[in-house]
Write an enzyme that holds these catalytic residues in place. Sequence first.
Site, mmCIF file in Angstrom:
data_model
loop_
_atom_site.group_PDB
_atom_site.id
_atom_site.type_symbol
_atom_site.label_atom_id
_atom_site.label_comp_id
_atom_site.label_asym_id
_atom_site.label_seq_id
_atom_site.Cartn_x
_atom_site.Cartn_y
_atom_site.Cartn_z
ATOM 1 N N LYS A 140 -10.211 7.381 0.766
ATOM 2 C CA LYS A 140 -10.395 6.174 0.281
ATOM 3 C C LYS A 140 -11.898 5.966 0.516
ATOM 4 O O LYS A 140 -12.242 4.822 0.123
ATOM 5 C CB LYS A 140 -9.519 5.150 1.119
ATOM 6 C CG LYS A 140 -8.036 5.026 0.956
ATOM 7 C CD LYS A 140 -7.286 4.089 1.734
ATOM 8 C CE LYS A 140 -5.911 3.960 1.417
ATOM 9 N NZ LYS A 140 -4.924 5.107 1.791
ATOM 10 N N HIS A 160 -3.821 7.791 5.658
ATOM 11 C CA HIS A 160 -3.695 6.366 4.887
ATOM 12 C C HIS A 160 -5.211 5.832 5.188
ATOM 13 O O HIS A 160 -5.543 5.273 4.213
ATOM 14 C CB HIS A 160 -2.811 5.433 5.744
ATOM 15 C CG HIS A 160 -2.551 4.207 4.764
ATOM 16 N ND1 HIS A 160 -2.347 4.149 3.414
ATOM 17 C CD2 HIS A 160 -2.861 2.981 5.439
ATOM 18 C CE1 HIS A 160 -2.128 2.993 3.315
ATOM 19 N NE2 HIS A 160 -2.466 2.269 4.242
ATOM 20 N N PHE A 217 1.145 -3.002 4.619
ATOM 21 C CA PHE A 217 1.556 -4.357 5.093
ATOM 22 C C PHE A 217 3.154 -4.569 4.805
ATOM 23 O O PHE A 217 3.745 -4.273 3.969
ATOM 24 C CB PHE A 217 1.100 -5.371 4.449
ATOM 25 C CG PHE A 217 -0.371 -5.581 4.779
ATOM 26 C CD1 PHE A 217 -1.050 -4.862 6.089
ATOM 27 C CD2 PHE A 217 -1.193 -6.408 4.119
ATOM 28 C CE1 PHE A 217 -2.416 -5.217 6.288
ATOM 29 C CE2 PHE A 217 -2.567 -6.615 4.546
ATOM 30 C CZ PHE A 217 -3.382 -6.011 5.731
ATOM 31 N N CYS A 247 0.763 -1.326 0.092
ATOM 32 C CA CYS A 247 -0.134 0.003 0.047
ATOM 33 C C CYS A 247 0.861 1.098 0.061
ATOM 34 O O CYS A 247 0.281 2.340 -0.045
ATOM 35 C CB CYS A 247 -1.085 -0.041 1.247
ATOM 36 S SG CYS A 247 -1.805 -1.453 1.373
ATOM 37 N N GLU A 290 -2.746 5.303 13.311
ATOM 38 C CA GLU A 290 -2.400 6.556 12.418
ATOM 39 C C GLU A 290 -2.831 7.806 13.291
ATOM 40 O O GLU A 290 -2.276 8.813 13.219
ATOM 41 C CB GLU A 290 -3.123 6.374 11.215
ATOM 42 C CG GLU A 290 -2.696 7.920 10.210
ATOM 43 C CD GLU A 290 -3.190 7.496 8.929
ATOM 44 O OE1 GLU A 290 -2.746 8.258 8.129
ATOM 45 O OE2 GLU A 290 -4.277 6.724 8.643
ATOM 46 N N HIS A 300 -9.599 1.692 -1.830
ATOM 47 C CA HIS A 300 -8.088 1.702 -1.331
ATOM 48 C C HIS A 300 -7.545 0.960 -2.678
ATOM 49 O O HIS A 300 -7.768 -0.192 -2.859
ATOM 50 C CB HIS A 300 -7.930 0.634 -0.086
ATOM 51 C CG HIS A 300 -6.602 0.645 0.061
ATOM 52 N ND1 HIS A 300 -5.465 0.865 -0.520
ATOM 53 C CD2 HIS A 300 -6.009 0.157 1.450
ATOM 54 C CE1 HIS A 300 -4.234 0.695 0.249
ATOM 55 N NE2 HIS A 300 -4.648 0.362 1.501
#
Length: 403
Positions: free
Chosen positions: A326, A294, A390, A162, A305, A331
């Site tokens: 998003k 994010h 990830f 990502c 976050e 995403h």
Amino acid sequence: MKRVVITGAGTINALGADVPSTLEAMREGRCGISDLEFQDVERLSIRIGGQVKNYDPEAQFNRQQLALYDRFTQFTLIAARQAMAQAGLEFSGELAARAGVILGNSGGGMTTLDENYRSVYEEGKNRVHPFVVPKLMNNAAASHLSMEFNLKGPTFTVSTACASSNHAMAQAFQMVHGGITPVMVTGGSESMLCFGGVKAWEGLRVMSRDACRPFSANRNGMVQGEGAAIFVFEEMEHAKRRGAEILAEVAGFAMTSDASDIVMPSKQGAARAITGALNDARINREEVGYINAHGTGTAANDKTESAAVADVFGHHADRLMISSTKSMHAHLIGGTGAVELLACIMALRDGIIAPTIGYEEPDPECALDVVPNVAREARVNVALSNAFAFGGLNAVLALKRFV
């Protein structure tokens, strides 16, 4: 060191087929997430996504090109053509020899892979098209982009889940900033919305069945999207000499690794990336007005976050605007940071802050101004774009309003 500006932008995603339509959708808080449409979707438990609808590849490319272009490559080239047209650059001679392409992508030609696995394993065929490998490889989009525009300098693909697009754009920034080249084409793309792509993500149990609601207490997971966004990064004096329109300045970046867990994010890793970007750009915390989060809509990401932002900014966190687009375009995995950079440019250039839509219930562990549901007008001089992937890989870009 050279100052780096953005002189061209292009996109195709679930919100729109170009930058103006995408930004209009963001201003209106319009949701691009809808029911998925592809073969065997009824076998999935997750049936929503940010899919590019009403897309006709044959209207964009000829038969020979389509034999070589997976859907993620097609999206890349469409966005790149828009960015190049806006930048108004022609690549020949020394400029062509030095300018290059760095793109972010995570899944490669997933639709090509899905189609050919189906052909071999389900339909029992013993042959596949001779171009399957060059069509599905992760660097296909970067290579085809370089060929279409005669870009002969550094060209490669970054694949960090990502964070791929932010890592790619950071490398492009560094190339121009360091004087290696006056121009780089960068961004990212992804198209994993096919049966195999979604089925794999279902196994993680992080996907929502109904909507993406970042930072809302009743969120229930992320939603996948597809598309691309491409930018022209250019050395400022080079851009000014030719009278180019400047969209924003790329001021700095930072990259960190959590080195702790393959899927669970770390507050410390995210905070170090944010702090590093501020330091690289020589920006005071109080100067930041907007952060494109994010913001995946998973509890682990949203809470981590929010905590990282609170730690880095202290009391200024209460005056920051932070939103997750998003919630609208979903995403895009490897391409997501590129599309999200458009929201940062809109904040800096137009004074419009894209909202976090789908926000329904305050979460005390995400106690930030998430610009809920409705876009906001505000003067912003500095914006950050967060990407936390990830593997514990973090990349944060810092942008300034160009004056």
